[in-house]
Motif scaffolding. Structure first.
Motif, PDB file in Angstrom:
ATOM      1  N   TYR A  95      35.163  -8.853 -60.212  1.00 52.92           N
ATOM      2  CA  TYR A  95      34.064  -8.329 -60.612  1.00 52.92           C
ATOM      3  C   TYR A  95      33.306  -8.694 -61.736  1.00 52.92           C
ATOM      4  O   TYR A  95      32.212  -9.109 -61.828  1.00 52.92           O
ATOM      5  CB  TYR A  95      34.084  -6.786 -60.522  1.00 52.92           C
ATOM      6  CG  TYR A  95      32.781  -6.047 -61.100  1.00 52.92           C
ATOM      7  CD1 TYR A  95      31.773  -5.762 -60.187  1.00 52.92           C
ATOM      8  CD2 TYR A  95      33.070  -5.413 -62.267  1.00 52.92           C
ATOM      9  CE1 TYR A  95      30.570  -5.146 -60.808  1.00 52.92           C
ATOM     10  CE2 TYR A  95      32.061  -4.658 -62.707  1.00 52.92           C
ATOM     11  CZ  TYR A  95      30.744  -4.607 -61.940  1.00 52.92           C
ATOM     12  OH  TYR A  95      29.608  -3.865 -62.541  1.00 52.92           O
ATOM     13  N   PHE A  96      34.338  -8.860 -62.915  1.00 54.75           N
ATOM     14  CA  PHE A  96      33.755  -9.193 -64.246  1.00 54.75           C
ATOM     15  C   PHE A  96      33.404 -10.610 -64.105  1.00 54.75           C
ATOM     16  O   PHE A  96      32.475 -10.867 -64.678  1.00 54.75           O
ATOM     17  CB  PHE A  96      34.601  -8.909 -65.120  1.00 54.75           C
ATOM     18  CG  PHE A  96      35.017  -7.331 -65.605  1.00 54.75           C
ATOM     19  CD1 PHE A  96      33.946  -6.549 -65.706  1.00 54.75           C
ATOM     20  CD2 PHE A  96      36.112  -6.640 -65.804  1.00 54.75           C
ATOM     21  CE1 PHE A  96      33.809  -5.234 -65.937  1.00 54.75           C
ATOM     22  CE2 PHE A  96      36.342  -5.281 -66.041  1.00 54.75           C
ATOM     23  CZ  PHE A  96      35.271  -4.711 -66.153  1.00 54.75           C
ATOM     24  N   PHE A 132      41.616  -0.541 -60.967  1.00 54.32           N
ATOM     25  CA  PHE A 132      40.891  -1.513 -60.131  1.00 54.32           C
ATOM     26  C   PHE A 132      41.802  -2.998 -59.897  1.00 54.32           C
ATOM     27  O   PHE A 132      41.606  -4.084 -60.547  1.00 54.32           O
ATOM     28  CB  PHE A 132      39.616  -2.072 -60.930  1.00 54.32           C
ATOM     29  CG  PHE A 132      38.500  -1.131 -60.840  1.00 54.32           C
ATOM     30  CD1 PHE A 132      37.873  -1.054 -59.687  1.00 54.32           C
ATOM     31  CD2 PHE A 132      38.410  -0.231 -62.216  1.00 54.32           C
ATOM     32  CE1 PHE A 132      36.739  -0.030 -59.724  1.00 54.32           C
ATOM     33  CE2 PHE A 132      37.164   0.473 -61.980  1.00 54.32           C
ATOM     34  CZ  PHE A 132      36.410   0.620 -60.828  1.00 54.32           C
ATOM     35  N   GLU A 139      36.941   5.065 -66.737  1.00 57.08           N
ATOM     36  CA  GLU A 139      35.783   3.882 -66.890  1.00 57.08           C
ATOM     37  C   GLU A 139      34.795   4.455 -66.213  1.00 57.08           C
ATOM     38  O   GLU A 139      34.768   5.095 -65.128  1.00 57.08           O
ATOM     39  CB  GLU A 139      36.147   2.606 -65.969  1.00 57.08           C
ATOM     40  CG  GLU A 139      37.140   1.703 -66.660  1.00 57.08           C
ATOM     41  CD  GLU A 139      37.128   0.227 -65.936  1.00 57.08           C
ATOM     42  OE1 GLU A 139      36.341  -0.053 -65.172  1.00 57.08           O
ATOM     43  OE2 GLU A 139      38.164  -0.397 -66.335  1.00 57.08           O
ATOM     44  N   ASP A 174      31.482  -2.844 -54.717  1.00 52.59           N
ATOM     45  CA  ASP A 174      31.105  -4.068 -55.458  1.00 52.59           C
ATOM     46  C   ASP A 174      30.409  -5.247 -54.758  1.00 52.59           C
ATOM     47  O   ASP A 174      29.793  -5.873 -55.340  1.00 52.59           O
ATOM     48  CB  ASP A 174      32.290  -4.452 -56.236  1.00 52.59           C
ATOM     49  CG  ASP A 174      32.658  -3.806 -57.661  1.00 52.59           C
ATOM     50  OD1 ASP A 174      31.869  -2.974 -58.063  1.00 52.59           O
ATOM     51  OD2 ASP A 174      33.773  -3.707 -58.085  1.00 52.59           O
ATOM     52  N   SER A 177      39.024 -10.054 -63.542  1.00 51.78           N
ATOM     53  CA  SER A 177      38.862  -9.616 -62.344  1.00 51.78           C
ATOM     54  C   SER A 177      37.697 -10.256 -61.542  1.00 51.78           C
ATOM     55  O   SER A 177      36.853 -10.697 -62.234  1.00 51.78           O
ATOM     56  CB  SER A 177      38.599  -7.940 -62.383  1.00 51.78           C
ATOM     57  OG  SER A 177      37.114  -7.883 -62.636  1.00 51.78           O
ATOM     58  N   VAL A 207      38.484  -4.915 -54.795  1.00 51.44           N
ATOM     59  CA  VAL A 207      39.865  -5.337 -55.043  1.00 51.44           C
ATOM     60  C   VAL A 207      40.958  -4.443 -54.838  1.00 51.44           C
ATOM     61  O   VAL A 207      42.042  -4.775 -54.402  1.00 51.44           O
ATOM     62  CB  VAL A 207      40.087  -5.976 -56.718  1.00 51.44           C
ATOM     63  CG1 VAL A 207      39.345  -7.163 -56.973  1.00 51.44           C
ATOM     64  CG2 VAL A 207      39.683  -4.737 -57.706  1.00 51.44           C
ATOM     65  N   THR A 263      32.293   3.192 -64.150  1.00 49.60           N
ATOM     66  CA  THR A 263      32.370   2.995 -62.616  1.00 49.60           C
ATOM     67  C   THR A 263      33.130   3.584 -61.955  1.00 49.60           C
ATOM     68  O   THR A 263      32.694   4.212 -60.923  1.00 49.60           O
ATOM     69  CB  THR A 263      32.371   1.127 -62.362  1.00 49.60           C
ATOM     70  OG1 THR A 263      33.559   0.857 -63.277  1.00 49.60           O
ATOM     71  CG2 THR A 263      31.330   0.419 -63.202  1.00 49.60           C
ATOM     72  N   ARG A 304      31.519   6.509 -59.194  1.00 50.72           N
ATOM     73  CA  ARG A 304      31.917   6.596 -57.654  1.00 50.72           C
ATOM     74  C   ARG A 304      32.612   7.522 -57.359  1.00 50.72           C
ATOM     75  O   ARG A 304      32.522   8.054 -56.186  1.00 50.72           O
ATOM     76  CB  ARG A 304      32.640   5.253 -57.692  1.00 50.72           C
ATOM     77  CG  ARG A 304      31.576   4.023 -58.145  1.00 50.72           C
ATOM     78  CD  ARG A 304      32.485   2.632 -58.204  1.00 50.72           C
ATOM     79  NE  ARG A 304      31.594   1.593 -58.676  1.00 50.72           N
ATOM     80  CZ  ARG A 304      31.957   0.411 -58.619  1.00 50.72           C
ATOM     81  NH1 ARG A 304      33.137  -0.293 -58.239  1.00 50.72           N
ATOM     82  NH2 ARG A 304      31.196  -0.538 -59.455  1.00 50.72           N
TER      83      ARG A 304
HETATM   84  N1  GUN Z   1      38.045  -3.007 -64.406  1.00 49.88           N
HETATM   85  C1  GUN Z   1      37.228  -3.229 -63.400  1.00 49.88           C
HETATM   86  N2  GUN Z   1      36.044  -2.421 -63.405  1.00 49.88           N
HETATM   87  C2  GUN Z   1      35.202  -2.480 -62.532  1.00 49.88           C
HETATM   88  N3  GUN Z   1      34.100  -1.771 -62.328  1.00 49.88           N
HETATM   89  C3  GUN Z   1      33.586  -1.987 -61.126  1.00 49.88           C
HETATM   90  N4  GUN Z   1      34.390  -2.997 -60.699  1.00 49.88           N
HETATM   91  C4  GUN Z   1      35.218  -3.151 -61.200  1.00 49.88           C
HETATM   92  C5  GUN Z   1      36.573  -3.933 -61.387  1.00 49.88           C
HETATM   93  O1  GUN Z   1      36.828  -4.728 -60.373  1.00 49.88           O
HETATM   94  N5  GUN Z   1      37.607  -3.955 -62.295  1.00 49.88           N
END
Ligand code: GUN
Length: 338
Positions: free
Chosen positions: A73-74, A220, A189, A274, A71, A248, A191, A195
């Protein structure tokens, strides 16, 4: 391949002197140093990192146990970690375990066998078997980058996702929206969960209640944002604004709106989270919450190196502060007081 003995012979010095020149571990006269470097260059000699490691008892390598680099972000966080490692003279070993326990176990064993100096962990989900496994390796300096709660065996970072979710929602409210929906990231998760909690808190504080069909628990992934937006557009009442738990997700939601002839922000405002690299080029450019990814990477490595180099034994927790990035995907809602 040339050896350290060949270099010593060529330069007319001992192998110990060659080693001191390379590792800068003792004073060596300038002309001797010059002779050694000339011999190294002429023989095309590469010092052995393995031999060096055995001598100094470190490997200048860091392991990163991650979920995936798929992804954006990662990928951005991992790229920032790699850049930070490079700047400090460390090599990064990336282990994408895809949240597979067997793979996580195998990678942890491999990183331990490779004698990494320390480990960064960004697995996004922390079920008890993974926590137990991590605890088994507590003798290796470790930093968990996306866990969020203080731990008694690793350093960690609090990314304040709750505050970020609150900030995004508060912004929509302040812009005059009361009919606000959400498409969340995975709630298992840290995050995704934090949120979402921030979103709920902002609604509660403003005494706003929304129908259950406006809370879409997703993942995500753009296709989850796409499906989520399709559901919202088919709901008995359409919201005027949408908070997406990740950019995303917003990407998919914008695509669905476009396909259905719904204009953003005129018909529905959308905010993401993000600030991934290309949100500026979404259509329209996405208003979002900045997750400080470079800072996350640099802080994580600095804290880990503090443990490795200074042998800090206490556990530390540091905080990141999300910020609003205003672009063009949110407009004023019907309740704006002018
Ligand atoms: N898996 C995942 N975790 C996140 N945590 C913050 N953004 C993301 C993302 O885009 N994908």
């Amino acid at each position: 391949m040339a050896t350290i003995k060949d270099v010593a012979k060529h330069a007319g010095v001992s192998t110990t002197t060659v080693s001191h020149v390379i590792n800068k571990t003792r004073f060596v006269a300038e002309d001797t140093k010059a002779a050694v470097w000339a011999a190294i260059k002429q023989l095309n000699y590469s010092p052995s990192a393995v031999a060096r490691s055995l001598k100094v008892n470190n490997t200048k390598t860091i392991g990163l146990l991650a979920a995936s680099s798929g992804s954006p972000y990662f990928a951005e966080v991992i790229q920032a970690v790699e850049a930070a490692c490079y700047k400090k003279g460390y090599t990064l070993i990336l282990c994408n375990a895809q949240n597979n326990l067997e793979k996580q176990e195998a990678y942890l064993a491999m990183l331990a066998q490779k004698r990494v100096d320390g480990m960064l962990v960004m697995c996004s989900e922390y079920p008890t078997p993974l926590l137990n496994m991590l605890q088994n390796y507590h003798n290796i300096p470790m930093m968990v980058m996306d866990w969020g709660k203080h731990s008694d065996f690793t350093d960690n970072i609090e990314d304040n996702g709750f505050h970020g979710g609150y900030l995004a929602t508060r912004y929509l409210i302040d812009r005059g929206h009361r009919e606000i929906a959400t498409i969340t990231g995975q709630l298992n998760e840290h995050t995704g969960r934090e949120r979402h909690k921030g979103f709920l808190h902002a609604l509660k504080e403003a005494k706003i209640t929304i129908p259950d069909e406006w809370v879409i628990e997703a993942d995500f992934h753009p296709h989850e944002g796409y499906e989520g937006m399709m559901k919202l557009l088919a709901a008995s009442k359409r919201p005027t604004a949408l908070f997406c738990g990740g950019d995303v997700i917003a990407m998919g939601a914008l695509c669905a709106a476009g396909e259905m002839g719904i204009r953003v922000p005129e018909d529905i405002s959308v905010i993401g989270y993000d600030n991934i690299r290309n949100t500026r080029f979404f259509n329209p450019p996405l208003t979002t919450i900045q997750q400080p990814k470079e800072t996350l990477a640099e802080m994580a490595l600095d804290m880990l190196l503090d443990k490795i180099i200074n042998k800090r034994e206490t556990y530390n927790s540091i905080e990141l502060h999300p910020e609003l990035v205003e672009r063009n995907s949110v407009t004023d809602g019907p309740f704006l007081k002018k």
